[in-house]
Design an enzyme around this catalytic site. Structure first.
Site, PDB file in Angstrom:
ATOM      1  N   GLU A  81       0.667  -1.322   0.081  1.00  0.00           N
ATOM      2  CA  GLU A  81       0.064   0.113   0.068  1.00  0.00           C
ATOM      3  C   GLU A  81       0.798   1.155  -0.056  1.00  0.00           C
ATOM      4  O   GLU A  81       1.284   1.692   0.999  1.00  0.00           O
ATOM      5  CB  GLU A  81      -0.756   0.089   1.029  1.00  0.00           C
ATOM      6  CG  GLU A  81      -1.852   1.290   1.163  1.00  0.00           C
ATOM      7  CD  GLU A  81      -2.677   1.264   2.368  1.00  0.00           C
ATOM      8  OE1 GLU A  81      -3.679   2.178   2.516  1.00  0.00           O
ATOM      9  OE2 GLU A  81      -2.808   0.384   3.535  1.00  0.00           O
ATOM     10  N   LYS A  97      -2.476  -1.931  -3.102  1.00  0.00           N
ATOM     11  CA  LYS A  97      -3.507  -1.120  -2.610  1.00  0.00           C
ATOM     12  C   LYS A  97      -3.130   0.386  -2.862  1.00  0.00           C
ATOM     13  O   LYS A  97      -2.498   1.003  -1.879  1.00  0.00           O
ATOM     14  CB  LYS A  97      -3.700  -1.518  -1.211  1.00  0.00           C
ATOM     15  CG  LYS A  97      -4.815  -0.656  -0.467  1.00  0.00           C
ATOM     16  CD  LYS A  97      -5.113  -0.946   0.825  1.00  0.00           C
ATOM     17  CE  LYS A  97      -6.319  -0.065   1.270  1.00  0.00           C
ATOM     18  NZ  LYS A  97      -7.062  -0.794   2.757  1.00  0.00           N
TER      19      LYS A  97
END
EC number: 4.1.2.13
Length: 357
Positions: free
Chosen positions: A183, A225
């Site tokens: 992420e 992500k």
């Protein structure tokens, strides 16, 4: 990468983002959930946190058609339902994969203008082993970058540092049987345009995938992500869903290898309806070799919390709201979301400046 877990990692990643499925991010730290509870005047104690997470985890009625994985905070991994069953057992029965947040938050990088690096590599292998034994099959690590073009942010130092730690984390996870969710969040804060956001996101993702390659990451057993490519919150020109979809997909096409199983977007302070509509806008476009899905926290939970209000009498009503949001995002993952009435909370801004998780 020659992990003994390779086949399992690939199967897990595929299952989490199977057609119509995405992730509920319920891994808010104790402080963050406290801020959510404050809005409904609820005390932030362990029992209230447990009761709220039971509301989410105990939702049946086919929620597992829409939710392929749920990310938990460490406390939640070991908590139980009121009837004594472990949360993890309930999720396994529903065939919802269990994820765990493994980073330890961010610290400033010396010599930068408040840019940050994520902590948590120390002891990570041991923790991953422990989480795998407790039933977790994927993990999440959040890096935070910010756009400030006047100050040359994100700096090359910040990009390189965060790409490197994300790749180290991913390698440690895969060695220990956990699918890493990588992420690199570029915050919405700022006055940049959607075009400028696209340029920076491209640069960041290119660095992240170079680092993943250097660290021999099995892309088929990993998930990305990222932020959607959106304008900054202070930008006077607001991008449309169509523009966000187009710029985001173009950015991924230029930087993300087709070997990667899936991309699960963060909602990053968009309203619930924006997060769903923007995901749908991507999934109607051509040339998408990866599953494009969701890993939403605020955008799946804000209306749920405001419906629940901490009252056991409201649990079933709140579960209906959760099911509805999950279903809308499931449709968006398939490019079949046609919009909905914007109720108060679903169209309420969820933006928090300089968001700490």
């Amino acid at each position: 990468m020659n992990s003994k877990f390779a086949d399992e990692l690939i199967a897990t990643a595929k299952a989490i983002v199977a057609p119509g499925k995405g992730i509920l991010a319920a891994d808010e730290s104790t402080n963050t959930i406290g801020a959510r509870f404050k809005k409904i005047n609820l005390e932030n104690n362990e029992e209230n946190r447990r009761a709220y997470r039971e509301l989410l985890i105990g939702t049946g009625n086919g929620v597992n058609e829409f939710i392929g994985g749920i990310i938990l905070y460490e406390e939640t991994l070991y908590q139980k339902m009121a009837d004594g069953r472990l949360f993890t057992d309930v999720l396994r029965e529903q065939k919802i994969h269990i994820g765990i947040k493994v980073d330890k938050g961010v610290v400033p990088i010396p010599g930068t203008d408040g840019e940050t690096s994520t902590q948590g590599l120390d002891g990570l292998a041991e923790r991953c082993k422990k989480y795998y034994e407790a039933g977790a099959r994927f993990a999440k690590w959040r890096a935070v970058l910010k756009i400030d073009l006047a100050k040359n942010c994100p700096s090359q130092l910040s990009i390189t540092e965060n790409a490197h730690t994300l790749a180290r984390y991913a390698a440690i996870c895969q060695e220990n049987g956990l699918v890493p969710i990588v992420e690199p969040e570029i915050l919405m804060d700022g006055n940049h345009t959607v075009e400028q956001s696209a340029e920076v996101t491209e640069k960041v993702l290119a660095a992240v995938f170079k680092a993943l390659n250097d660290h021999h990451i099995l892309l088929e057993g990993a998930l990305l992500k990222p932020n959607m490519v959106v304008n900054g919150t202070d930008c006077p020109i607001k991008a449309t869903s169509e523009q966000i979809g187009k710029f985001t997909v173009r950015t991924l096409q230029r930087t993300v290898p087709p070997a990667l199983t899936g991309v699960v977007f963060l909602s990053g302070g968009q309203t619930e309806i924006e997060a769903t509509a923007n995901l749908n806008a991507m999934n109607v476009l051509p040339n998408r070799p990866w599953a494009l899905s969701f890993s939403y926290g605020r955008a799946l939970q804000a209306s749920v919390i405001s419906t629940w209000k901490g009252e056991s009498a409201n649990v079933e009503a709140a579960r209906k709201v959760y099911l509805h949001r999950a279903k809308c995002n499931s449709l968006a993952q398939l490019g079949k979301y046609t919009g909905e009435e914007s109720t108060g909370s679903a169209s309420e801004s969820l933006y928090v400046k300089d968001y700490k998780y």
